[in-house]
Design an enzyme around this catalytic site. Structure first.
Site, PDB file in Angstrom:
ATOM      1  N   TYR A  90       0.841  -1.194   0.000  1.00 22.70           N
ATOM      2  CA  TYR A  90       0.000   0.000   0.000  1.00 22.70           C
ATOM      3  C   TYR A  90       0.878   1.246   0.000  1.00 22.70           C
ATOM      4  CZ  TYR A  90      -4.168   2.774   0.905  1.00 22.70           C
ATOM      5  OH  TYR A  90      -5.202   3.676   0.798  1.00 22.70           O
ATOM      6  N   VAL A  98     -17.419  -0.342  -1.764  1.00 26.01           N
ATOM      7  CA  VAL A  98     -17.475   0.940  -2.473  1.00 26.01           C
ATOM      8  C   VAL A  98     -18.437   0.872  -3.655  1.00 26.01           C
ATOM      9  CG1 VAL A  98     -15.196   1.760  -1.754  1.00 26.01           C
ATOM     10  CG2 VAL A  98     -15.414   0.382  -3.826  1.00 26.01           C
ATOM     11  N   SER A 155     -21.385 -12.471 -10.611  1.00 21.45           N
ATOM     12  CA  SER A 155     -22.324 -13.575 -10.386  1.00 21.45           C
ATOM     13  C   SER A 155     -23.742 -13.042 -10.282  1.00 21.45           C
ATOM     14  CB  SER A 155     -21.970 -14.345  -9.109  1.00 21.45           C
ATOM     15  OG  SER A 155     -22.265 -13.577  -7.956  1.00 21.45           O
TER      16      SER A 155
END
Length: 326
Positions: A51, A152, A173
């Site tokens: 990160y 999100v 899906s």
């Protein structure tokens, strides 16, 4: 106190649930008794050293939490012991007690639970900043959301509908798409069984979406961008797929389109008052029933590594949270 600690960089199974020293607040700092902590994709990256922020080892991951103020450092005036609060931090939330800067504390609205409060700030803050601040999504425009069943993604669907936009949700899906429909999506694309570009063209009568919201990256980024409408805005949210895509620069030229980066954490750091304004607007939308965060599962602190692994394995719909006493 107990905490889920990253003692060496690696995947979630390297995390250790262990006893560690209680934090002590210094000047301008607050200790919060964690009641619930949100689980987010950056948490899974930070423990691998992937990160933007790389804390010194050892550390507890976790960037957002809700809880009760337990202790104050010198000079703190904006909260008092016993207050119910939401707090943000780059790491440290996966612990029974969390040390944060006083400026990272937000009063918690009485109408929401700790679990909802802990799942709200990052996902909805990111999506609201992206759609309203960066893309300037307008009433009547069309938004395509990739990875739409994630935290999100669902936030983006709800926020876009509150702003008066039409939403096309794309996910992998039928089960995930059903959740998207329940949260307000107008049209659905299963990109495991349907061609993304063909379906977008069909659903937009060949015009393409005005805005594309992409927290996934990977193989769908380029076909999605090739589908964007004239003067479209492509929002780069993150890379949950793991691969950072390359977009040929002739495409934004031909489409008159913009590739727009969304770095919510830095937005908060640099434009705190704008974030506070956004937060007030979002809390109002919650009270109006237009935003309804979906917490699909609650894990105990001891199960935190499994929560992160489930996130990496794409098993999570909406948001999941960790509780200190779950």
């Amino acid at each position: 106190m107990k905490a889920l600690m990253c003692n060496s960089l690696g995947l979630p199974n390297t995390l250790v649930f262990q006893e560690t020293a209680d934090p002590q607040p210094g000047p301008g700092q607050v200790v919060v008794d964690m009641k619930a902590a949100g689980v987010n994709f950056p948490d899974a990256l930070i423990i691998q050293g992937k990160y933007q922020f790389k804390p010194a080892l050892p550390f507890a991951p976790g960037a957002e939490l809700a809880g009760v103020v337990a202790a104050l450092g010198e000079g703190v005036k904006n909260v008092k012991v016993g207050d119910r609060v939401i707090a943000m931090c780059t790491h440290g939330a996966f612990a029974e007690k969390v040390l944060v800067q006083a400026k990272q504390i937000i009063p918690m609205p009485p109408v929401i639970s700790f679990e909802t409060a802990a799942s709200f700030t990052l996902a909805y803050g990111t999506s609201y900043h992206a759609l309203k601040g960066r893309a300037q999504l307008k009433e009547g425009e069309t938004l395509l959301v990739l990875g739409a069943a994630g935290g999100v993604g669902l936030a983006a669907i709800q926020i876009a509908k509150a702003l008066g936009a039409k939403v096309i949700a794309a996910a992998s899906s039928a089960e995930k798409l059903a959740i998207c429909k329940e949260n307000g999506a107008d049209e659905l694309i299963n990109y495991s069984t349907e061609d993304l570009r063909d379906r977008v063209k069909e659903l937009t009568a060949g015009k393409g979406p005005n805005v594309i919201f992409d927290p996934v990256g990977g193989k769908f980024a380029e076909p999605a961008f090739r589908s964007i409408g004239w003067n479209g805005r492509y929002l780069v949210i993150g890379f949950a797929d793991g691969d950072i895509p390359s977009i040929p620069l002739n495409l934004p030229l031909l489409k008159g389109a913009s590739i727009v980066g969304v770095f919510w954490g830095e937005f908060v750091n640099r434009q705190l008052f704008d974030f506070i304004r956004d937060l007030g607007e979002m809390f109002a939308l919650i009270e109006e029933g237009k935003l309804k965060p979906l917490v699909s599962k609650v894990y105990s602190l001891a199960q935190g590594a499994q929560a992160l692994q489930d996130l990496l394995d794409r098993k999570v719909v909406g948001k999941v949270v960790i509780t200190a006493n779950g």
